[in-house]
Design an enzyme around this catalytic site. Structure first.
Site, short mmCIF file in Angstrom:
data_model
loop_
_atom_site.label_atom_id
_atom_site.label_comp_id
_atom_site.label_asym_id
_atom_site.label_seq_id
_atom_site.Cartn_x
_atom_site.Cartn_y
_atom_site.Cartn_z
N SER A 120 0.80 -1.29 -0.06
CA SER A 120 -0.05 0.06 0.00
C SER A 120 1.03 1.32 -0.05
CB SER A 120 -0.80 0.13 1.08
OG SER A 120 -1.47 1.16 1.35
N TYR B 17 -1.62 -0.84 10.22
CA TYR B 17 -1.73 -1.01 8.81
C TYR B 17 -0.49 -0.79 8.12
CZ TYR B 17 -3.64 -1.51 4.08
OH TYR B 17 -3.91 -1.83 2.70
P1 NAP Z 1 -11.23 -6.58 0.82
O1 NAP Z 1 -12.55 -6.03 -0.34
O2 NAP Z 1 -11.34 -6.41 2.28
O3 NAP Z 1 -10.68 -8.23 0.69
C1 NAP Z 1 -9.91 -8.62 1.45
C2 NAP Z 1 -9.98 -10.30 0.97
O4 NAP Z 1 -8.64 -10.97 1.97
C3 NAP Z 1 -11.07 -10.79 1.04
O5 NAP Z 1 -11.24 -11.98 0.06
C4 NAP Z 1 -10.87 -11.76 2.32
O6 NAP Z 1 -11.54 -12.80 2.50
C5 NAP Z 1 -9.66 -11.99 2.30
N1 NAP Z 1 -8.95 -12.31 3.45
C6 NAP Z 1 -8.72 -11.74 5.02
N2 NAP Z 1 -8.26 -12.62 5.72
C7 NAP Z 1 -7.79 -13.79 5.23
C8 NAP Z 1 -7.44 -14.79 5.58
N3 NAP Z 1 -6.75 -14.93 6.91
N4 NAP Z 1 -7.22 -16.02 4.75
C9 NAP Z 1 -7.68 -15.79 3.62
N5 NAP Z 1 -8.28 -14.79 2.77
C10 NAP Z 1 -8.37 -13.54 3.86
O7 NAP Z 1 -10.01 -5.81 0.40
P2 NAP Z 1 -9.19 -5.31 -0.94
O8 NAP Z 1 -9.29 -3.86 -0.93
O9 NAP Z 1 -9.62 -5.94 -2.13
O10 NAP Z 1 -7.68 -5.51 -0.57
C11 NAP Z 1 -6.74 -6.43 -1.36
C12 NAP Z 1 -5.22 -6.09 -0.75
O11 NAP Z 1 -5.09 -4.83 -1.39
C13 NAP Z 1 -5.05 -6.23 0.47
O12 NAP Z 1 -3.97 -6.66 0.91
C14 NAP Z 1 -5.14 -4.61 0.97
O13 NAP Z 1 -4.39 -4.37 1.99
C15 NAP Z 1 -4.46 -4.04 -0.48
N6 NAP Z 1 -4.67 -2.66 -0.62
C16 NAP Z 1 -6.05 -2.32 -0.84
C17 NAP Z 1 -6.29 -0.78 -1.13
C18 NAP Z 1 -7.73 -0.39 -1.40
O14 NAP Z 1 -7.74 0.86 -1.57
N7 NAP Z 1 -8.56 -1.20 -1.42
C19 NAP Z 1 -5.31 0.00 -1.10
C20 NAP Z 1 -3.85 -0.33 -0.92
C21 NAP Z 1 -3.88 -1.70 -0.75
P3 NAP Z 1 -13.12 -13.02 3.21
O15 NAP Z 1 -14.12 -12.52 2.25
O16 NAP Z 1 -13.10 -14.57 3.64
O17 NAP Z 1 -13.09 -12.05 4.53
#
Ligand code: NAP
Length: 245
Positions: free
Chosen positions: A145, A168
């Site tokens: 991130s 985070y």
């Molecule tokens: P999200 O919509 O909250 O989805 C998170 C995913 O991670 C879900 O599928 C969740 O599964 C899964 N997860 C969490 N804990 C887990 C575990 N113990 N085992 C397996 N799966 C697990 O998040 P996102 O925004 O798509 O983010 C994806 C990645 O991008 C993350 O690493 C996040 O930090 C990074 N990121 C996101 C943003 C943003 O703007 N969205 C910005 C910077 C970085 P469940 O459905 O089972 O909970």
């Protein structure tokens, strides 16, 4: 064993958000993609939806915080394919309460955040490393991130100056550090390891308040998964542009 020549990818935390879209884009590029989710029923439903669009997607159970689940997933991939070409460490959590600042997060928030965003990535990667070594030129992509950037946190006027989500941010900075260390150790192998910032993407993580849609948000992961021999190793980037550490 996999009888055709298509590459095999596995995306963790792929049941929704950026991970699900990353699976879609990789599969659309002809990569046989394993949609990993801790809830196999949800992973299966999502994989079936993509299969119905003609995409080569299969579900696999993987809770990145569960050593047994990791071991079983590795065994399944080993038995079926004997290798893994692309590992995308996408699963991540955001638990900080921004109003409580640098000093107000509970130790449970710190521990849970580091368990999923750092330690699970290390554990999953080490477990799959033998299969990644079996691939001709494996790629590892770690979802970091912009909030990992110490340079931007300390630069007055930057978009994240004063954004205090310490668990985070520190977990993603540590993930960047691990990315650099692993990339260095693997530098004389065909494997490349990179960290990406997907952008500020509208997902459940930020309650839909991001700037980009998931199609755009998955592009950095997919680009780093598909780099060639001349691609970067040990970089931190967004859509191919280097970000300050
Ligand atoms: P999200 O919509 O909250 O989805 C998170 C995913 O991670 C879900 O599928 C969740 O599964 C899964 N997860 C969490 N804990 C887990 C575990 N113990 N085992 C397996 N799966 C697990 O998040 P996102 O925004 O798509 O983010 C994806 C990645 O991008 C993350 O690493 C996040 O930090 C990074 N990121 C996101 C943003 C943003 O703007 N969205 C910005 C910077 C970085 P469940 O459905 O089972 O909970």
């Amino acid at each position: 064993m996999n009888s055709d020549n298509s590459r095999i990818a596995l995306v963790t935390g792929a049941t929704r958000g950026i991970g699900l879209e990353t699976v879609r884009q990789l599969a659309a590029a002809g990569i046989r993609t394993l949609l990993a989710g801790r809830d196999i029923a949800t992973a299966t439903t999502q994989a079936e939806a993509l299969q119905s669009e003609g995409l080569p997607v299969e579900p696999i159970q993987l809770d990145v915080n569960d050593a047994d689940s990791i071991a079983i997933a590795v065994e399944q991939v080993s038995d079926r394919f004997g290798r893994l070409d692309i590992l995308i460490n996408n699963a991540g959590i955001f638990l900080d309460n921004q109003r409580q600042g640098a000093t107000g997060q509970s130790m449970q928030v710190w521990r849970d955040t580091f368990n999923t965003n750092l330690l699970a990535v290390v554990e999953v990667t080490l477990a799959f490393l033998p299969l990644l070594r079996n691939a001709p030129a494996a790629r590892i992509v770690n979802l970091s991130s912009i909030l990992a950037s110490l340079s931007l946190h300390t630069r007055p006027g930057s978009m994240i100056h004063g954004v205090l989500v310490p668990a985070y941010s520190a977990s993603k900075a540590a993930l960047n550090s691990w990315t650099v260390q692993l990339a260095h150790e693997l530098r004389n192998s065909p494997i490349k390891v990179n960290a990406v910032h997907p952008g500020s993407v509208r997902t459940d993580m930020n309650k839909g308040r991001g700037e980009l849609d998931v199609a755009e948000g998955a592009r950095s992961s997919v680009a780093m998964a598909l780099i060639g021999e001349d691609g970067p190793n040990g970089s931190f980037n967004h859509l191919g542009e280097s970000l300050p550490w």
